[in-house]
Scaffold this motif. Structure first.
Motif, PDB file in Angstrom:
ATOM      1  N   VAL A  93       0.498  -1.224   0.293  1.00  0.00           N
ATOM      2  CA  VAL A  93       0.242  -0.002  -0.050  1.00  0.00           C
ATOM      3  C   VAL A  93       0.791   1.141   0.204  1.00  0.00           C
ATOM      4  N   TYR A  94       2.171   1.350   0.763  1.00  0.00           N
ATOM      5  CA  TYR A  94       2.868   2.458   0.790  1.00  0.00           C
ATOM      6  C   TYR A  94       3.302   3.217  -0.405  1.00  0.00           C
ATOM      7  N   ASP A  95       3.990   1.661  -0.999  1.00  0.00           N
ATOM      8  CA  ASP A  95       4.238   2.247  -2.437  1.00  0.00           C
ATOM      9  C   ASP A  95       4.141   2.247  -3.773  1.00  0.00           C
ATOM     10  N   ASN A  96       2.278   2.692  -3.811  1.00  0.00           N
ATOM     11  CA  ASN A  96       1.535   3.025  -3.972  1.00  0.00           C
ATOM     12  C   ASN A  96       0.944   4.501  -3.991  1.00  0.00           C
ATOM     13  N   THR A 100       3.641   9.121  -5.820  1.00  0.00           N
ATOM     14  CA  THR A 100       2.645   9.987  -5.828  1.00  0.00           C
ATOM     15  C   THR A 100       3.050  11.277  -5.490  1.00  0.00           C
ATOM     16  N   TYR A 101       4.016  10.953  -4.488  1.00  0.00           N
ATOM     17  CA  TYR A 101       5.452  12.087  -4.228  1.00  0.00           C
ATOM     18  C   TYR A 101       6.713  11.765  -5.242  1.00  0.00           C
ATOM     19  N   GLU A 102       6.863  10.504  -5.060  1.00  0.00           N
ATOM     20  CA  GLU A 102       7.879  10.464  -6.070  1.00  0.00           C
ATOM     21  C   GLU A 102       8.084  11.087  -7.192  1.00  0.00           C
ATOM     22  N   ILE A 103       7.251  10.472  -8.057  1.00  0.00           N
ATOM     23  CA  ILE A 103       6.963  10.985  -9.636  1.00  0.00           C
ATOM     24  C   ILE A 103       7.286  12.499  -9.198  1.00  0.00           C
TER      25      ILE A 103
END
Length: 217
Positions: A93-96, A100-103
C-alpha cells in the motif's frame, strides 16, 4: 464561472456513435451526478473530460481554453479521474501512496497519508500490506486515497462506490461532499438511486449518447 465546457462534442468508436453533439457548461463548485442506462455514453463523457480520449468532433475547454492548447501534464494536475476498477501497482500500500510524491519529486508527506487513511477508516498498519491481499473494497479506498493526496480542482468519479459496503459508501460520499464544500468541482457517474437523489446540485441523464435530461442547470 464556467470551469469546463463541451461544445458539440461527439465520439465515434468504429461505426458506433457513442456521444452525439454534447453541449454542457460546468461551473466551478458544481457537484453533478450523471446517470442513465449502461452503454449510454457516461464513461466516455468522463474520459473525454479527463483527457484520456479525444472527441471525434467538437471542442472541450478548461476555463475557456481549448484542451488542445493545454499541455497534458497541466491537464492532469487540474483534473483527477477516479476509475471504477482500481489499479494498484508495486508490492505494498505504501508503494502506491509514496509514489505520488516521488513522481512529483516532492518530499513524502506521511502526516497527510496518515490523515487520509484515518478518514477512510484504514489502519496505518495497512501501509506495509501486500496489495494482492486486499479486498476489492480496500483496493478501491486505497486508490481513492492515492488520488486525493494531490487533488486537482476537478474530480471525475466513475462509479467509485460500486465495490463498497454501505458503511464505506456513506463514508466516501461524506468525504466527497466535504471536497465539494472546499471548492472542488465534482462529476459523479452513479446508478445508486440514493446518490442520484441526495448528492449534488445538478443532475444529468445520458441515454444513447445524448443528454436527455438536465436538472439544476
Amino acid at each position: 464561472m464556467s470551469i469546463l465546457s463541451l461544445k458539440n462534442v461527439s465520439f465515434q468508436d468504429a461505426n458506433t456513435k457513442v456521444l452525439k453533439d454534447i453541449n454542457l457548461e460546468i461551473n466551478e463548485g458544481d457537484f453533478i451526478t450523471i446517470t442513465g442506462p449502461s452503454g449510454g455514453g457516461k464513461s466516455t463523457l468522463l474520459r473525454i473530460l479527463g483527457d484520456l480520449i479525444s472527441p471525434t468532433s467538437g471542442h472541450v475547454y478548461l476555463r475557456d481554453k481549448d484542451y488542445s492548447e493545454i499541455p497534458p501534464l497541466k491537464l492532469r494536475n487540474e483534473i483527477n479521474y477516479f476509475f471504477q476498477q482500481p489499479y494498484l501497482f508495486g508490492n505494498t500500500v505504501y508503494d502506491n501512496l509514496s509514489f505520488t510524491y516521488e513522481i512529483r519529486k516532492k518530499n513524502i508527506d506521511n502526516s497527510k497519508i496518515y490523515m487520509l487513511l484515518e478518514k477512510f477508516n484504514i489502519d496505518k498498519d495497512y501501509l506495509s500490506k501486500d496489495i494482492n491481499k486486499l479486498s476489492g473494497g480496500e483496493k478501491q479506498r486505497i486508490s481513492l486515497i492515492r488520488s486525493l493526496l494531490h487533488p486537482g480542482p476537478v474530480l471525475l468519479l466513475d462509479e467509485i462506490t460500486s465495490a463498497l459496503d454501505k458503511e464505506n459508501k456513506l463514508l466516501v460520499e461524506h468525504i466527497m461532499k466535504d471536497m465539494n464544500n472546499k471548492g472542488h468541482t465534482i462529476l459523479w457517474i452513479t446508478h445508486d438511486l440514493s446518490q442520484i437523489k441526495d448528492l449534488g446540485n445538478k443532475k444529468i441523464i445520458i441515454e444513447d449518447g445524448t443528454i436527455i435530461s438536465k436538472e439544476g442547470f
